[in-house]
Design a protein around this motif. Structure first.
Motif, PDB file in Angstrom:
ATOM      1  N   ALA A 100     -63.139  13.977 115.325  1.00 38.15           N
ATOM      2  CA  ALA A 100     -62.713  14.037 113.797  1.00 38.15           C
ATOM      3  C   ALA A 100     -62.949  15.415 113.446  1.00 38.15           C
ATOM      4  O   ALA A 100     -62.089  15.897 112.447  1.00 38.15           O
ATOM      5  N   PHE A 101     -64.028  16.269 113.750  1.00 34.64           N
ATOM      6  CA  PHE A 101     -64.182  17.465 113.452  1.00 34.64           C
ATOM      7  C   PHE A 101     -63.040  18.288 113.768  1.00 34.64           C
ATOM      8  O   PHE A 101     -62.621  19.043 113.039  1.00 34.64           O
ATOM      9  N   ALA A 102     -62.645  18.302 115.237  1.00 34.88           N
ATOM     10  CA  ALA A 102     -61.322  18.925 115.446  1.00 34.88           C
ATOM     11  C   ALA A 102     -60.146  18.679 114.682  1.00 34.88           C
ATOM     12  O   ALA A 102     -59.445  19.663 114.138  1.00 34.88           O
ATOM     13  N   LYS A 103     -59.908  17.199 114.550  1.00 37.73           N
ATOM     14  CA  LYS A 103     -58.595  16.832 113.571  1.00 37.73           C
ATOM     15  C   LYS A 103     -58.506  17.546 112.138  1.00 37.73           C
ATOM     16  O   LYS A 103     -57.857  17.953 111.673  1.00 37.73           O
ATOM     17  N   GLY A 104     -59.933  17.586 111.603  1.00 37.98           N
ATOM     18  CA  GLY A 104     -60.106  18.337 110.365  1.00 37.98           C
ATOM     19  C   GLY A 104     -59.771  19.785 110.366  1.00 37.98           C
ATOM     20  O   GLY A 104     -58.967  20.262 109.563  1.00 37.98           O
ATOM     21  N   TYR A 105     -60.393  20.435 111.579  1.00 39.89           N
ATOM     22  CA  TYR A 105     -60.193  21.915 111.733  1.00 39.89           C
ATOM     23  C   TYR A 105     -58.676  21.845 111.944  1.00 39.89           C
ATOM     24  O   TYR A 105     -58.010  22.987 111.416  1.00 39.89           O
ATOM     25  N   TYR A 106     -57.875  21.395 112.553  1.00 38.29           N
ATOM     26  CA  TYR A 106     -56.596  21.617 112.955  1.00 38.29           C
ATOM     27  C   TYR A 106     -55.540  21.476 111.726  1.00 38.29           C
ATOM     28  O   TYR A 106     -54.493  21.668 111.374  1.00 38.29           O
ATOM     29  N   THR A 107     -56.083  20.819 110.678  1.00 34.61           N
ATOM     30  CA  THR A 107     -55.261  20.929 109.303  1.00 34.61           C
ATOM     31  C   THR A 107     -55.276  22.242 108.721  1.00 34.61           C
ATOM     32  O   THR A 107     -54.296  22.600 107.789  1.00 34.61           O
ATOM     33  N   GLY A 108     -55.957  23.371 109.207  1.00 32.28           N
ATOM     34  CA  GLY A 108     -55.642  24.765 108.986  1.00 32.28           C
ATOM     35  C   GLY A 108     -56.944  24.952 107.799  1.00 32.28           C
ATOM     36  O   GLY A 108     -57.145  26.191 107.226  1.00 32.28           O
ATOM     37  N   ASN A 109     -57.402  23.883 107.119  1.00 36.17           N
ATOM     38  CA  ASN A 109     -58.703  24.127 106.285  1.00 36.17           C
ATOM     39  C   ASN A 109     -59.949  23.893 106.854  1.00 36.17           C
ATOM     40  O   ASN A 109     -60.178  22.790 107.028  1.00 36.17           O
ATOM     41  N   PRO A 110     -60.720  24.720 107.065  1.00 39.12           N
ATOM     42  CA  PRO A 110     -62.011  24.731 107.739  1.00 39.12           C
ATOM     43  C   PRO A 110     -63.050  23.817 107.083  1.00 39.12           C
ATOM     44  O   PRO A 110     -63.571  23.175 107.692  1.00 39.12           O
ATOM     45  N   TRP A 115     -64.894  16.257 108.626  1.00 37.65           N
ATOM     46  CA  TRP A 115     -64.557  14.777 108.724  1.00 37.65           C
ATOM     47  C   TRP A 115     -65.397  14.084 109.907  1.00 37.65           C
ATOM     48  O   TRP A 115     -65.565  13.071 109.841  1.00 37.65           O
ATOM     49  N   GLY A 116     -65.833  15.220 110.692  1.00 37.93           N
ATOM     50  CA  GLY A 116     -66.718  14.707 111.665  1.00 37.93           C
ATOM     51  C   GLY A 116     -68.110  14.713 111.541  1.00 37.93           C
ATOM     52  O   GLY A 116     -68.721  14.466 112.739  1.00 37.93           O
ATOM     53  N   SER A 117     -68.667  14.704 110.489  1.00 38.54           N
ATOM     54  CA  SER A 117     -69.986  14.788 110.083  1.00 38.54           C
ATOM     55  C   SER A 117     -70.870  13.698 110.468  1.00 38.54           C
ATOM     56  O   SER A 117     -71.749  13.510 110.920  1.00 38.54           O
ATOM     57  N   PHE A 118     -70.076  12.459 110.728  1.00 36.18           N
ATOM     58  CA  PHE A 118     -70.740  11.270 110.987  1.00 36.18           C
ATOM     59  C   PHE A 118     -71.176  11.466 112.488  1.00 36.18           C
ATOM     60  O   PHE A 118     -71.993  10.432 112.980  1.00 36.18           O
ATOM     61  N   GLY A 119     -70.690  12.339 113.128  1.00 34.30           N
ATOM     62  CA  GLY A 119     -71.163  12.409 114.599  1.00 34.30           C
ATOM     63  C   GLY A 119     -72.464  12.692 114.708  1.00 34.30           C
ATOM     64  O   GLY A 119     -73.151  12.700 115.834  1.00 34.30           O
ATOM     65  N   TYR A 120     -73.010  13.446 113.479  1.00 35.10           N
ATOM     66  CA  TYR A 120     -74.646  13.455 113.485  1.00 35.10           C
ATOM     67  C   TYR A 120     -75.420  12.507 113.786  1.00 35.10           C
ATOM     68  O   TYR A 120     -76.716  12.295 114.163  1.00 35.10           O
ATOM     69  N   ILE A 121     -74.794  11.158 113.368  1.00 31.33           N
ATOM     70  CA  ILE A 121     -75.480   9.936 113.652  1.00 31.33           C
ATOM     71  C   ILE A 121     -75.950   9.806 115.069  1.00 31.33           C
ATOM     72  O   ILE A 121     -76.926   9.341 115.495  1.00 31.33           O
ATOM     73  N   GLY A 122     -74.830  10.087 115.782  1.00 31.15           N
ATOM     74  CA  GLY A 122     -74.960  10.052 117.169  1.00 31.15           C
ATOM     75  C   GLY A 122     -75.904  10.763 117.826  1.00 31.15           C
ATOM     76  O   GLY A 122     -76.813  10.665 118.767  1.00 31.15           O
ATOM     77  N   MET A 123     -76.045  12.192 117.394  1.00 30.58           N
ATOM     78  CA  MET A 123     -76.831  13.300 117.562  1.00 30.58           C
ATOM     79  C   MET A 123     -78.291  13.098 117.475  1.00 30.58           C
ATOM     80  O   MET A 123     -79.309  12.916 118.195  1.00 30.58           O
ATOM     81  N   PHE A 124     -78.615  12.523 116.269  1.00 27.47           N
ATOM     82  CA  PHE A 124     -79.744  12.488 115.875  1.00 27.47           C
ATOM     83  C   PHE A 124     -80.640  10.974 116.623  1.00 27.47           C
ATOM     84  O   PHE A 124     -81.536  10.835 117.037  1.00 27.47           O
ATOM     85  N   THR A 125     -79.694  10.326 116.838  1.00 27.42           N
ATOM     86  CA  THR A 125     -80.015   8.861 117.751  1.00 27.42           C
ATOM     87  C   THR A 125     -80.337   9.343 119.099  1.00 27.42           C
ATOM     88  O   THR A 125     -81.338   8.933 119.486  1.00 27.42           O
TER      89      THR A 125
END
Lengths: 141, 141, 141
Positions: A100-110, A115-125
């Motif tokens: 999701a992070f990449a898909k967001g970045y691919y819009t051209g708007n950093p 969009w990928g911030s929910f991935g932190y749930i996985g990282m902190f777990t």
């Protein structure tokens, strides 16, 4: 006495190996963008006329994932020794976040990389699993 | 027959997971420097007017750590299987070296990155632990 | 019940630790090229007058290896749990491929990086070993 690798660690093995394909997906996108925007090897980023923003976004999406990848594999492995199923699920959440992070970045708007911030749930777990795994090895938890 | 993971490997788990926070510290410094020096995503380095030296030093300090990080985790893990306590101590020396490296680089004078050279003591100890670990598994040492 | 690390895993430990020296070889080449082409820290790539192609090829050869390195260590380790000897041989093929990739890139013609394409044989073998290792842990294969 010592710690053995649980049978369910097989899920952890698959999760980590799957993550290699997530990175491959991003690397292939960079390769395709090189052709589309005419950025030849060994150039890393587009620089002419201030640089092509879209190409650089695609390149950064890949590079940012690399900046977080060894840490991910470490907590996946060590957390997975104590909690193989939880760590595997957390690993897939993290990978979905990186896509999701990449898909967001691919819009051209950093900004959309969030969009990928929910991935932190996985990282902190995974960090929690890893710490608990270490404590359990030492007989503390 | 086989090798089991010793209980003291818990220290190794903590050491490796702590190293993720050392990298996070450097990544946060890059993020703060982006704001201070006005370097927007997806730009990697400051390029205008020859590039802002201070920003690029902060960016390179992070990137250089990444260039050495997977190797570190490998020798920490494999060396820690045979020598968990020694490997953990060596890992903390290495991390202290990486922080000193960054502090030196953050002065804006790349020569000062050598402040962290003592970290090699940790790295070479880990390589020694790893080789001995491999030899012991094979029953040679 | 669980999985233990086989004695032959010692070969896997050596292979992974050897790969750190393959990267060190490429990092040293970058350091020497910095002196030869006058690219000072913290500059990453040569940019003036379109950039020096030779320096950038040497830099990219190192960076590209880093982009694939954590994945390599993951499949080497996890694949090596089930197939330590096969994984070690595959690891050496991969490393030879990475050296040939760099030698090709060092010619200054990025197309010649394909000299290292045979390294994929090692990588795909390792992915197969890793998947089989996961399946075996779960009692499926």
């Amino acid at each position: 006495m010592g710690v053995s690798i649980p049978s369910e660690f097989g899920y952890v093995v698959f999760t980590g190996t799957a993550s290699a394909f997530v990175l491959m997906y991003k690397a292939i996108n960079v390769g395709m963008a090189r052709k589309k925007y005419g950025i030849k090897y060994p150039k890393m980023y587009s620089e002419e006329n201030g640089g092509d923003n879209m190409f650089n976004c695609i390149q950064r999406a890949h590079q940012n994932s690399l900046e977080n990848y060894p840490q991910f594999l470490w907590v996946l492995f060590t957390g997975g020794l104590a909690h193989p199923v939880v760590a595997s699920i957390a690993g897939w959440i993290y990978m979905a976040g990186r896509i999701a992070f990449a898909k967001g970045y691919y819009t051209g708007n950093p900004e959309n990389r969030r969009w990928g911030s929910f991935g932190y749930i996985g990282m902190f777990t995974l960090i929690g699993c890893s710490v608990h795994s270490g404590l359990r090895m030492l007989g503390i938890a």
